[in-house]
Design an enzyme around this catalytic site. Structure first.
Site, mmCIF file in Angstrom:
data_model
loop_
_atom_site.group_PDB
_atom_site.id
_atom_site.type_symbol
_atom_site.label_atom_id
_atom_site.label_comp_id
_atom_site.label_asym_id
_atom_site.label_seq_id
_atom_site.Cartn_x
_atom_site.Cartn_y
_atom_site.Cartn_z
ATOM 1 N N TYR A 23 0.872 -1.175 -0.023
ATOM 2 C CA TYR A 23 0.017 -0.107 -0.005
ATOM 3 C C TYR A 23 0.710 1.295 -0.135
ATOM 4 C CZ TYR A 23 -3.869 -3.188 1.520
ATOM 5 O OH TYR A 23 -4.636 -4.305 1.752
ATOM 6 N N HIS A 28 -4.166 6.664 -0.906
ATOM 7 C CA HIS A 28 -4.774 6.569 0.465
ATOM 8 C C HIS A 28 -3.802 6.640 1.399
ATOM 9 C CE1 HIS A 28 -8.781 6.378 2.071
ATOM 10 N NE2 HIS A 28 -8.843 5.237 2.185
ATOM 11 N N PHE A 73 -5.892 -1.151 9.608
ATOM 12 C CA PHE A 73 -6.085 -0.775 8.467
ATOM 13 C C PHE A 73 -6.911 0.422 8.521
ATOM 14 C CE2 PHE A 73 -4.538 -4.845 7.097
ATOM 15 C CZ PHE A 73 -4.034 -4.618 6.033
ATOM 16 N N ASN A 75 -9.873 1.754 8.090
ATOM 17 C CA ASN A 75 -10.976 1.762 8.597
ATOM 18 C C ASN A 75 -11.182 1.350 10.124
ATOM 19 O OD1 ASN A 75 -11.647 1.905 5.894
ATOM 20 N ND2 ASN A 75 -12.751 0.124 5.829
ATOM 21 N N ASN A 121 -13.415 6.672 5.698
ATOM 22 C CA ASN A 121 -13.670 5.627 6.814
ATOM 23 C C ASN A 121 -12.731 5.817 8.048
ATOM 24 O OD1 ASN A 121 -16.128 4.411 5.735
ATOM 25 N ND2 ASN A 121 -14.872 3.020 4.609
#
Length: 197
Positions: A23, A28, A73, A75, A121
């Site tokens: 990631y 993000h 993560f 969220n 989120n």
């Protein structure tokens, strides 16, 4: 009035993103990138902490600050953020969350205190865990996805080649805005960075 809290406690600067090398270059993860840059500027590195976050104790603009990257993560960011805040006894008024923002053009930085989560989120999780939305946000513009691309897919893709050329400047501006926010307060920082394209 500058809206700078008057006590001398530390600041908590949280960068949002998803952990793991897969990631690392995602849109993000813009928040992680900014916090990494702040740590580098301070001559420090983030290290694993019992709060389920990578943490560094630094000085930003001459002021004590805790840099954090939640290891959950996106969220589920609220749990680690709340744990770091509690561990260091930081008032929510001194929490700054740095995150990607779809509704701001790529290359721009916007700041605000409180407000809704705008479908983010990570912010929703943090607001729930802190019991308040009244914390500072540094919103790193990543722009909207092209065509009919699902925003959820877009944020989990790496920055495009053209964006990667401009990304260092965006990260520098974002990190600068965090430091100015700490020293000068919200309104002067908004006046400076909202005037930039």
């Amino acid at each position: 009035m500058t809206n700078v809290p008057t006590d001398d406690g530390p600041w908590l600067v949280v960068g949002l993103g998803n952990p793991g090398p897969g990631y690392a270059g995602n849109r993000h993860n813009a928040g992680f990138m900014v916090v990494d840059l702040l740590a580098e500027r301070a001559g420090s590195r983030l290290k694993s902490h019992r709060s389920r976050a990578d943490v560094a104790e630094v000085r930003l603009a001459g002021t004590r600050a805790i840099l954090a990257r939640p290891l959950s993560f996106m969220n589920l960011s609220g749990g680690p953020v709340s744990a770091v805040r509690t561990f260091y006894k930081i008032d929510p008024a001194r929490v700054i969350v740095v995150h990607d923002e779809l509704d701001i053009p790529f290359g721009s930085v916007r700041l605000k205190r409180g407000g809704g989560d705008n479908g983010h989120n990570g912010l929703r999780s943090i607001s729930s865990a802190l019991g308040t939305r009244d914390y500072l946000r540094v919103r790193v513009g990543i722009g909207r996805p092209p065509g009919r691309m699902d925003p959820a897919d877009y944020v989990l893709r790496d920055f495009a080649a053209a964006e990667r050329r401009e990304l260092p400047l965006l990260l520098e501006h974002s990190a600068d805005s965090v430091e100015m926010l700490i020293t000068d307060g919200l309104e002067p920082t908004q006046n400076r960075y909202h005037a930039l394209l």
